[in-house]
Design an enzyme around this catalytic site. Structure first.
Site, mmCIF file in Angstrom:
data_model
loop_
_atom_site.group_PDB
_atom_site.id
_atom_site.type_symbol
_atom_site.label_atom_id
_atom_site.label_comp_id
_atom_site.label_asym_id
_atom_site.label_seq_id
_atom_site.Cartn_x
_atom_site.Cartn_y
_atom_site.Cartn_z
ATOM 1 N N THR A 184 3.264 -3.795 21.228
ATOM 2 C CA THR A 184 3.623 -3.819 19.814
ATOM 3 C C THR A 184 5.130 -3.573 19.700
ATOM 4 O OG1 THR A 184 3.257 -1.456 19.629
ATOM 5 C CG2 THR A 184 1.407 -2.878 19.082
ATOM 6 N N GLU A 329 -2.692 -6.134 17.573
ATOM 7 C CA GLU A 329 -3.981 -5.526 17.918
ATOM 8 C C GLU A 329 -5.169 -6.427 17.576
ATOM 9 O OE1 GLU A 329 -1.428 -4.060 16.537
ATOM 10 O OE2 GLU A 329 -1.210 -1.972 17.192
ATOM 11 N N LYS A 437 5.879 5.662 -3.700
ATOM 12 C CA LYS A 437 5.061 6.570 -4.514
ATOM 13 C C LYS A 437 5.894 7.104 -5.658
ATOM 14 C CE LYS A 437 1.379 8.067 -1.552
ATOM 15 N NZ LYS A 437 1.526 8.554 -0.193
ATOM 16 N N TRP A 442 1.097 4.380 -6.826
ATOM 17 C CA TRP A 442 1.656 3.462 -5.835
ATOM 18 C C TRP A 442 2.288 2.254 -6.503
ATOM 19 C CZ3 TRP A 442 -2.854 2.917 -1.747
ATOM 20 C CH2 TRP A 442 -2.928 4.114 -1.013
HETATM 21 P P1 AMP Z 1 2.654 -7.150 14.537
HETATM 22 O O1 AMP Z 1 1.619 -6.445 15.322
HETATM 23 O O2 AMP Z 1 4.053 -6.822 14.979
HETATM 24 O O3 AMP Z 1 2.412 -8.618 14.512
HETATM 25 O O4 AMP Z 1 2.586 -6.639 13.034
HETATM 26 C C1 AMP Z 1 1.397 -6.644 12.319
HETATM 27 C C2 AMP Z 1 1.665 -6.291 10.890
HETATM 28 O O5 AMP Z 1 2.437 -7.302 10.263
HETATM 29 C C3 AMP Z 1 0.436 -6.193 10.023
HETATM 30 O O6 AMP Z 1 -0.235 -4.966 10.192
HETATM 31 C C4 AMP Z 1 1.030 -6.350 8.630
HETATM 32 O O7 AMP Z 1 1.606 -5.160 8.163
HETATM 33 C C5 AMP Z 1 2.132 -7.345 8.868
HETATM 34 N N1 AMP Z 1 1.681 -8.679 8.495
HETATM 35 C C6 AMP Z 1 1.220 -9.659 9.285
HETATM 36 N N2 AMP Z 1 0.934 -10.761 8.565
HETATM 37 C C7 AMP Z 1 1.217 -10.461 7.269
HETATM 38 C C8 AMP Z 1 1.128 -11.170 6.028
HETATM 39 N N3 AMP Z 1 0.722 -12.429 5.965
HETATM 40 N N4 AMP Z 1 1.494 -10.517 4.913
HETATM 41 C C9 AMP Z 1 1.927 -9.236 4.938
HETATM 42 N N5 AMP Z 1 2.036 -8.530 6.071
HETATM 43 C C10 AMP Z 1 1.685 -9.126 7.227
#
Ligand code: AMP
Length: 545
Positions: A184, A329, A437, A442
């Site tokens: 990650t 994940e 907040k 929110w």
């Molecule tokens: P990563 O593991 O680096 O790909 O990040 C995952 C995170 O990216 C998710 O938990 C979301 O917070 C964000 N994310 C992925 N796709 C979207 C989307 N279409 N809209 C908003 N947030 C997203």
């Protein structure tokens, strides 16, 4: 009573075998780091992957050992995907945009035995060289003619492949064995490793190809802009082999012009990437008054797709936008906002509002939102809570963190805040850490950014919660204006009027030259929060609730 069907493990090598046997003449086109265009077929790719598998074995790579890659999207990277995983080793894709300290930490944590890298990354490898204790071989992904001069002992990729014949049978083994590893991005603390299995990867490839997901088929020409070094390019290398779609790899050139030229030259029908990349492409086509001649749809995800971008693709260019959500994940594909038959008949404004959500989950993924106590919230499109996910391609445990389960009652907490509506459409309102907040309520930073991005003079917008004496936090909008724009604070704030509850309106706007982006192209709000943490501290007025 047992069923009486064949037992065939779901292995990554079986995707390659299928592509070779049934789509052998399909093309794979790559813009190479050497500067030219390379073109060959699935059959060529399968043959070279077998040679590479033999070469890796000769380098001493044993089953289960990690083969690291530091590479752009290209055919050699694809060969490594299949050769490493198919032979029983574990492909470990490294994100070159990470800080060198993080890269060194990840290679050490993963215990990579071999590290294969594109020419572009030689300076990074040279800088890291003393800190790669586990790495026995450094392989440059090029041919002999392009091998760089270096003080390091380097192996030439094409020499490795050229020294082998392709008489090799992919081994059969348990589908639950590890196939690839991706860390990650780790904006806080050390990155965490997500270890995919053959089974999870093949099931994910099925799920991602479905009509209500990315809708892939043999008649598609797919250009994954999303990097192969981040969550396996959303599974596209696997799904494309599964359905026999033509693949076009952009290499390192991800600017609007380079992408547009490749889209047109190769008649790309489908692509996938994060919003920041699509903004660059849109800016290029708008500035040049250009049209797309073959593009039908694009998957946008990784962060929220602004409504304005969705509308521009759909209305101005006739390109269908599939807004998707996922995370490292979840392999990463989790959900996609593909309309139902009834929704297709709605007026455009209503359709876009649905498409701007993160969408319905595909079979294999289950989603729910819960309150702070863990109780499930109603699917009413309004109750926002913590988003939880489960399924056969969702992480159960981080790599080398045994005994420390991240799961809550068998579900993975995503760290996202979301709603789910009665049609099953999930909408992310925030990351838990980005929620604003204000006076105990929110405010969705994503929604405010979305509105700001709809203003014709805004190029990029980030909304952060900043400490406020009266309301705890108030929204501050950080904006990059389009070139030549002289828009001021009042003009932009006026634009929010009537679009949201008045108390959601940002208290202030700061104009900046750029917003920092993380290693995967997402806006980094941490540095902004730090920079502007005292912005409102002496302001007592602010908007009222
Ligand atoms: P990563 O593991 O680096 O790909 O990040 C995952 C995170 O990216 C998710 O938990 C979301 O917070 C964000 N994310 C992925 N796709 C979207 C989307 N279409 N809209 C908003 N947030 C997203």
């Amino acid at each position: 009573m047992l069923g009486q069907m064949m037992q065939q493990p779901l292995l990554i090598s079986s995707l390659l075998q299928h592509a070779e046997r049934h789509h052998g003449r399909q093309e794979i086109v790559s813009r190479r780091t050497e500067g030219d265009i390379h073109r060959y077929t699935f059959a060529d790719m399968a043959s070279r992957s077998r040679r590479l598998a033999k070469a890796l074995r000769e380098l001493g790579v044993e089953a289960g050992e990690r083969v690291g890659t530091l590479a752009w999207n290209g055919y050699r990277h694809l060969e490594l995907y299949f050769a490493a995983s198919g032979s029983g080793a574990v492909l470990h894709t490294l994100n070159p945009r990470l800080h060198p300290d993080q890269l060194a930490w990840i290679v050490e944590h993963a215990q990579d035995q071999v590290l294969c890298f594109d020419l572009t990354f030689l300076p990074q490898i040279e800088a890291l060289a003393g800190r790669l204790a586990s790495v026995r071989h450094l392989v440059v992904m090029t041919d002999r003619a392009h091998m760089p001069a270096s003080g390091l002992s380097l192996v030439c990729y094409e020499d490795l492949v050229g020294a082998q014949d392709d008489h090799y049978s992919w081994p059969a083994f348990d589908e639950n064995l590890a196939s690839s590893l991706c860390y990650t991005s780790g904006t806080t603390g050390n990155p965490k490793g997500v270890l995919y299995s053959h089974r999870s990867t093949v099931l994910h490839a099925y799920g991602g190809a479905l009509p209500d997901s990315m809708n892939l088929s043999a008649s598609d020409c797919v250009l994954p802009v999303v990097p192969m070094f981040h969550v396996n390019a959303w599974g596209l290398p696997y799904s494309a082999c599964m359905v026999g779609a033509k693949i076009v790899f952009p290499g390192p050139a991800l600017d609007g012009k380079s992408l547009y030229d490749l889209f047109e030259a190769e008649q790309v029908t489908m692509s996938a990437g994060v919003p920041t990349v699509w903004q660059g492409l849109l800016d290029h086509v708008i500035a040049g008054g250009l049209r797309f001649s073959a593009m039908k749809r694009t998957v946008i995800g990784g962060s929220a797709c602004p409504l304005a971008m969705l509308r521009a693709f759909e209305e101005d260019y006739g390109i269908h936008v599939i807004h998707g959500w996922g995370m490292t994940e979840t392999s990463p594909f989790g959900s996609a906002a593909v309309l139902t038959g009834a929704q297709r008949c709605l007026p455009p404004e209503q359709r876009y509002a649905i498409q701007a959500k993160q969408g319905r989950c595909v079979f294999g993924i289950d989603l729910k939102v819960v309150d702070d106590s863990g109780a499930e919230l109603p699917r009413d499109g309004a109750s926002a809570g913590h988003l939880l996910v489960r399924g056969p391609w969702v992480l159960a445990q981080y790599y080398r963190q045994d005994g420390d389960s991240p799961l809550v009652d068998g579900w993975f907490p995503t760290g996202d805040i979301a709603t789910i509506d009665a049609d099953g459409f999930m909408q992310i309102t925030d990351r838990t850490k980005d929620v604003i907040k204000s006076g105990g309520e929110w405010i969705s930073s994503i929604e405010l950014e979305n509105i700001a991005m709809g203003h014709p003079e805004v190029s990029m917008a980030a909304c952060i919660g900043v400490a406020h004496a009266k309301w705890d936090e108030r929204p501050l909008l950080v904006v990059v204006r389009k070139p030549d724009s002289a828009m001021n604070r009042e003009q932009l704030l006026d634009y929010f009027c009537g679009k949201i509850a008045k108390w959601w309106t940002p208290d202030d706007v700061v104009f900046v030259d750029e917003i920092p982006l993380g290693a995967t192209g997402k806006m980094l709000k941490g540095p902004l929060r730090e920079r502007y943490q005292r912005h409102f501290l002496h302001a007592h007025q602010g908007n009222t609730h």
